[in-house]
Design a protein around this motif. Structure first.
Motif, PDB file in Angstrom:
ATOM      1  N   LEU A 161      -0.792   2.231  -5.799  1.00  0.00           N
ATOM      2  CA  LEU A 161      -1.583   2.479  -4.592  1.00  0.00           C
ATOM      3  C   LEU A 161      -1.935   3.959  -4.503  1.00  0.00           C
ATOM      4  O   LEU A 161      -1.139   4.771  -3.999  1.00  0.00           O
ATOM      5  CB  LEU A 161      -0.800   2.037  -3.351  1.00  0.00           C
ATOM      6  N   PRO A 162      -3.105   4.354  -4.980  1.00  0.00           N
ATOM      7  CA  PRO A 162      -3.483   5.770  -4.956  1.00  0.00           C
ATOM      8  C   PRO A 162      -3.747   6.241  -3.528  1.00  0.00           C
ATOM      9  O   PRO A 162      -4.249   5.464  -2.696  1.00  0.00           O
ATOM     10  CB  PRO A 162      -4.775   5.798  -5.783  1.00  0.00           C
ATOM     11  N   LEU A 199      -6.790  -0.991   1.673  1.00  0.00           N
ATOM     12  CA  LEU A 199      -5.756  -0.587   2.624  1.00  0.00           C
ATOM     13  C   LEU A 199      -4.370  -1.095   2.216  1.00  0.00           C
ATOM     14  O   LEU A 199      -4.209  -2.240   1.795  1.00  0.00           O
ATOM     15  CB  LEU A 199      -6.101  -1.121   4.014  1.00  0.00           C
ATOM     16  N   ALA A 200      -3.368  -0.228   2.375  1.00  0.00           N
ATOM     17  CA  ALA A 200      -1.956  -0.614   2.266  1.00  0.00           C
ATOM     18  C   ALA A 200      -1.170   0.285   3.207  1.00  0.00           C
ATOM     19  O   ALA A 200      -1.189   1.510   3.065  1.00  0.00           O
ATOM     20  CB  ALA A 200      -1.446  -0.470   0.839  1.00  0.00           C
ATOM     21  N   TYR A 226      -0.474   4.287   3.153  1.00  0.00           N
ATOM     22  CA  TYR A 226      -0.276   4.758   1.779  1.00  0.00           C
ATOM     23  C   TYR A 226      -1.583   4.815   1.008  1.00  0.00           C
ATOM     24  O   TYR A 226      -1.780   5.674   0.154  1.00  0.00           O
ATOM     25  CB  TYR A 226       0.713   3.845   1.041  1.00  0.00           C
ATOM     26  N   SER A 227      -2.482   3.902   1.293  1.00  0.00           N
ATOM     27  CA  SER A 227      -3.742   3.844   0.556  1.00  0.00           C
ATOM     28  C   SER A 227      -4.810   3.268   1.475  1.00  0.00           C
ATOM     29  O   SER A 227      -4.513   2.498   2.395  1.00  0.00           O
ATOM     30  CB  SER A 227      -3.566   2.951  -0.687  1.00  0.00           C
ATOM     31  N   GLY A 257      -6.257   7.929   7.407  1.00  0.00           N
ATOM     32  CA  GLY A 257      -6.276   7.800   5.956  1.00  0.00           C
ATOM     33  C   GLY A 257      -4.900   7.913   5.339  1.00  0.00           C
ATOM     34  O   GLY A 257      -3.882   7.936   6.047  1.00  0.00           O
ATOM     35  N   PRO A 258      -4.825   8.004   4.009  1.00  0.00           N
ATOM     36  CA  PRO A 258      -3.556   8.058   3.299  1.00  0.00           C
ATOM     37  C   PRO A 258      -2.659   9.199   3.773  1.00  0.00           C
ATOM     38  O   PRO A 258      -3.122  10.323   3.971  1.00  0.00           O
ATOM     39  CB  PRO A 258      -3.986   8.273   1.840  1.00  0.00           C
TER      40      PRO A 258
END
Length: 457
Positions: free
Chosen positions: A308-309, A316-317, A337-338, A376-377
């Protein structure tokens, strides 16, 4: 002489879009000064305009009545501030052993941490517990030897205690000038400057001859330890060359991110000494979301591992790490996270296999909320208007489901039988227990048919 005024005003970059992000926790044994340090951080970063005190029950992060009454942190509290263009999300965690799960689930979503140690007591039992928890999650750390103004303060003894009891490799990047009532500031071993703090002003001056003599062996030890991890620094060190502070900072950051060494600073948060250098160190040495190994999840359909970059354009994660009940309404705390969380969009609760629409989204400051349209991340946010999420659930893009590792819970060691005084109170009891179970994943309940009692474990 260099002077920096930090009198409660926001530093350069505040109010603008931060260039970088840090997610950090403050971890320690009870009464080591975690909440006092957090209070000073918020003040010097311009987030609050008056410092509260834990012993007076006025600390910003201890907002629950029980915390204010007892003068301890019971539940982890989130806040956000900006320092030198870097957005810092802070989770102030409890130090009491009874609230260890609060530390556990906070560390699960953090990228870095500040371990706070009392200069008199050194490493204490709960210090060991939270340090090992952070090691399990591979969290890079800084350490602050706090309360250097207390009688009996011993900086060197705390470093030895860290080595012996934590199996840590502390790297002193500052040393205190004086101890106890004579504590007057710190010597910066990177720049070889005397750093003093008075009336919210940080002043840097060249070390006196006596202070330089005191700092010399400490600086040698620092450079020697760093040189083991960097060939260029080793060559300069062995060649007797002058070493640029930026080169030293670069290697300190590298060894911090790799967890090879733990930079150690000194100060007294209660006396407002040493706090700004801690903020500088957070920005300079601790990782942002892009600096750590990308999180991994599993494809629920085939069990395949998915990386998951930290890319806002990726699917989405997000992980739910805490649920708070506010007057019967659920507030869900999640780390992205992503991808990007957006207000009003549908997300998939992968654990429960159900879709739900995001309600409102906020950035938290203790018990206050700042509305957000998107996150965002790396962002830690609060979500309202959702009914399904529980601690450990994964929120994902419905078209790209992925399951993040859940948060491990401790098994109960004691059980309590609950019984209402009359049948009219049965429903109220069940509702109250259901709310508590949602907030605390370490609790479980069962109904004993023989006795008619509710067993809470």
């Amino acid at each position: 002489m260099t002077t920096t005024n930090t009198s409660g005003s926001a530093p350069s970059g505040a109010g603008k879009r931060p260039r970088q992000l840090r997610n950090i926790g403050v971890i320690a044994h009870i009464d080591a000064g975690k909440t006092t340090l957090t209070e000073r951080i918020l003040y010097y970063a311009g987030k609050i305009h008056r410092m509260g005190e834990v012993h007076d029950g006025t600390a910003t992060m201890d907002y629950l009545p029980e915390e204010q009454e007892r003068g301890i942190t019971i539940t982890s509290a989130c806040t956000t501030c900006t320092w030198a263009g870097t957005q810092i999300n802070i989770i102030d965690t409890p130090g009491h052993v009874d609230f260890t799960i609060e530390v556990e689930r906070s560390l699960r979503v953090l990228d870095g941490a500040i371990g706070v140690f009392c200069a008199v007591s050194g490493v204490e039992p709960q210090s060991e517990t939270v340090w090992r928890q952070s090691e399990r999650y591979k969290v890079p750390k800084l350490a602050l030897v706090n309360k250097m103004d207390r009688p009996g303060a011993d900086f060197k003894a705390v470093l030895n205690s860290m080595r012996e009891r934590l199996d840590a490799r502390p790297l002193a990047i500052q040393i205190p000038l004086g101890a106890g009532p004579d504590f007057s500031g710190v010597a910066d071993l990177v720049t070889l400057e005397r750093v003093t703090f008075e009336d919210d002003v940080v002043q840097r001056d060249p070390l006196t001859a006596q202070e330089a003599e005191l700092a010399a062996p400490w600086r040698e030890a620092m450079l020697e330890a760093l040189a083991e991890h960097d060939d260029a620094l080793m060559e300069a060190y062995l060649g007797g060359e002058a070493i640029d502070p930026q080169a030293v900072r670069r290697v300190i950051r590298a060894v911090t991110l790799s967890r090879a060494l733990t930079p150690v600073l000194a100060g007294s948060a209660l006396r407002n000494m040493g706090v700004q250098p801690v903020l500088d160190a957070v920005c300079a040495y601790l990782p942002g979301p892009a600096d750590i190994t990308p999180a991994k999840g599993q494809d629920p359909s085939g069990g395949k591992t998915v990386e998951l970059p930290p890319d806002p354009k990726a699917p989405l994660a997000a992980l739910v790490f805490k649920v708070i009940m506010e007057g019967g309404r659920k507030l869900v705390l999640a780390r992205v996270y992503s991808g990007t969380l957006r207000e009003g969009e549908d997300v998939l609760n992968v654990v429960q296999g159900k879709k739900e629409r995001l309600g409102r989204m906020f950035r938290l400051h203790a018990d206050q909320k700042e509305p957000l349209a998107a996150a965002g991340p790396g962002e830690i946010v609060a979500l309202s208007g959702m009914k399904l999420p529980r601690t450990g659930d994964t929120l994902a893009d419905p078209a790209h489901p992925v399951l993040l590792e859940s948060i491990s819970a401790y098994r109960p060691v004691i059980s309590l039988a609950l019984e209402p005084r009359n049948t009219e109170e049965l429903d109220k009891l069940n509702e109250a227990v259901a709310r508590v179970l949602l907030e605390d994943p370490t609790l479980s309940s069962a109904y004993d048919e023989d006795s008619g009692q509710l067993i809470l474990s």
